[in-house]
Design a protein around this motif. Structure first.
Motif, PDB file in Angstrom:
ATOM      1  N   ILE A   4      46.476  51.165  37.250  1.00 53.92           N
ATOM      2  CA  ILE A   4      46.269  52.190  36.217  1.00 53.92           C
ATOM      3  C   ILE A   4      45.187  53.171  36.662  1.00 53.92           C
ATOM      4  CG2 ILE A   4      45.493  52.615  33.846  1.00 53.92           C
ATOM      5  CD1 ILE A   4      46.852  49.914  33.107  1.00 53.92           C
ATOM      6  N   ASN A   7      46.604  55.454  39.217  1.00 48.80           N
ATOM      7  CA  ASN A   7      47.455  56.469  38.591  1.00 48.80           C
ATOM      8  C   ASN A   7      46.608  57.553  37.920  1.00 48.80           C
ATOM      9  OD1 ASN A   7      49.819  55.204  39.394  1.00 48.80           O
ATOM     10  ND2 ASN A   7      50.121  54.154  37.448  1.00 48.80           N
ATOM     11  N   GLU A  25      48.944  59.213  27.607  1.00 46.92           N
ATOM     12  CA  GLU A  25      50.400  59.077  27.499  1.00 46.92           C
ATOM     13  C   GLU A  25      51.025  58.812  28.868  1.00 46.92           C
ATOM     14  OE1 GLU A  25      52.093  62.458  25.481  1.00 46.92           O
ATOM     15  OE2 GLU A  25      50.902  62.094  23.670  1.00 46.92           O
ATOM     16  N   ALA A  26      50.527  59.491  29.877  1.00 43.69           N
ATOM     17  CA  ALA A  26      51.097  59.360  31.218  1.00 43.69           C
ATOM     18  C   ALA A  26      50.901  57.969  31.805  1.00 43.69           C
ATOM     19  CB  ALA A  26      50.483  60.411  32.150  1.00 43.69           C
ATOM     20  N   VAL A  27      49.793  57.300  31.433  1.00 38.70           N
ATOM     21  CA  VAL A  27      49.536  55.958  31.975  1.00 38.70           C
ATOM     22  C   VAL A  27      49.754  54.859  30.937  1.00 38.70           C
ATOM     23  CG1 VAL A  27      47.971  56.809  33.777  1.00 38.70           C
ATOM     24  CG2 VAL A  27      47.021  56.102  31.555  1.00 38.70           C
ATOM     25  N   HIS A  28      50.288  55.241  29.786  1.00 39.41           N
ATOM     26  CA  HIS A  28      50.677  54.306  28.732  1.00 39.41           C
ATOM     27  C   HIS A  28      49.505  53.491  28.169  1.00 39.41           C
ATOM     28  CE1 HIS A  28      54.698  55.408  29.940  1.00 39.41           C
ATOM     29  NE2 HIS A  28      54.434  55.002  31.175  1.00 39.41           N
ATOM     30  N   LEU A  29      48.396  54.208  27.899  1.00 40.68           N
ATOM     31  CA  LEU A  29      47.227  53.599  27.253  1.00 40.68           C
ATOM     32  C   LEU A  29      46.784  54.480  26.092  1.00 40.68           C
ATOM     33  CD1 LEU A  29      44.976  52.530  30.284  1.00 40.68           C
ATOM     34  CD2 LEU A  29      46.341  51.028  28.835  1.00 40.68           C
ATOM     35  N   SER A  30      45.834  53.971  25.310  1.00 43.10           N
ATOM     36  CA  SER A  30      45.273  54.785  24.234  1.00 43.10           C
ATOM     37  C   SER A  30      44.270  55.780  24.822  1.00 43.10           C
ATOM     38  CB  SER A  30      44.567  53.889  23.208  1.00 43.10           C
ATOM     39  OG  SER A  30      43.399  53.318  23.788  1.00 43.10           O
TER      40      SER A  30
END
Length: 143
Positions: A4, A7, A25-30
């Motif tokens: 992560i 990325n 959003e791009a790394v799928h975290l808050s």
């Protein structure tokens, strides 16, 4: 650095102005999680800064050159380069030559002036840049 973080660094290298929301959003975290990761990467100096990449031509510096020096006085040459407005980069290196200087200037005449002024510090060998490629995204080596 986990995947992560890698990325995050890759995305920031391609777009340093991305919002934390879009990065999250791009790394799928808050957003708070990504903001904390970015802060840690900055503290660890993985991320050293954020920069605007400008066009040398639009800045009226269409002539670029790499100048190799066999220096007689390394410290004086380094000081000259650090204080010269046309110098973009200066590297002290080992081998036959002692310095590599990258300059961007507005004319062949100003390039000649730089060469003339620098000759007191050593013997220059000038290479005018015809074209170039610069890698914008650096991936870490896998361990």
């Amino acid at each position: 650095m986990d995947q992560i973080d890698k990325n995050i660094v890759k995305i920031l290298q391609s777009n340093a102005k991305i919002s934390m929301k879009d990065l999250a959003e791009a790394v799928h975290l808050s957003s708070p999680s990504v903001t904390e990761r970015v802060r840690k990467l900055e503290e660890q100096q993985v991320i050293e800064g954020y920069h605007a990449h400008v066009s040398l031509k639009k800045m009226n510096r269409p002539i670029s050159a790499l100048i190799l020096f066999e220096s007689k006085d390394c410290k004086a040459l380094a000081n000259f380069c650090h204080n010269h407005p046309d110098v973009l980069e200066c590297y002290r290196v080992a081998g036959e030559i002692s310095y590599i200087v990258k300059i961007a200037t507005h004319s062949v005449e100003s390039l000649e002036k730089f060469i003339d002024e620098s000759m007191q510090f050593g013997t220059p060998s000038t290479n005018i840049v015809l074209s170039s490629y610069e890698k914008r995204i650096i991936d870490p080596f896998e361990e």
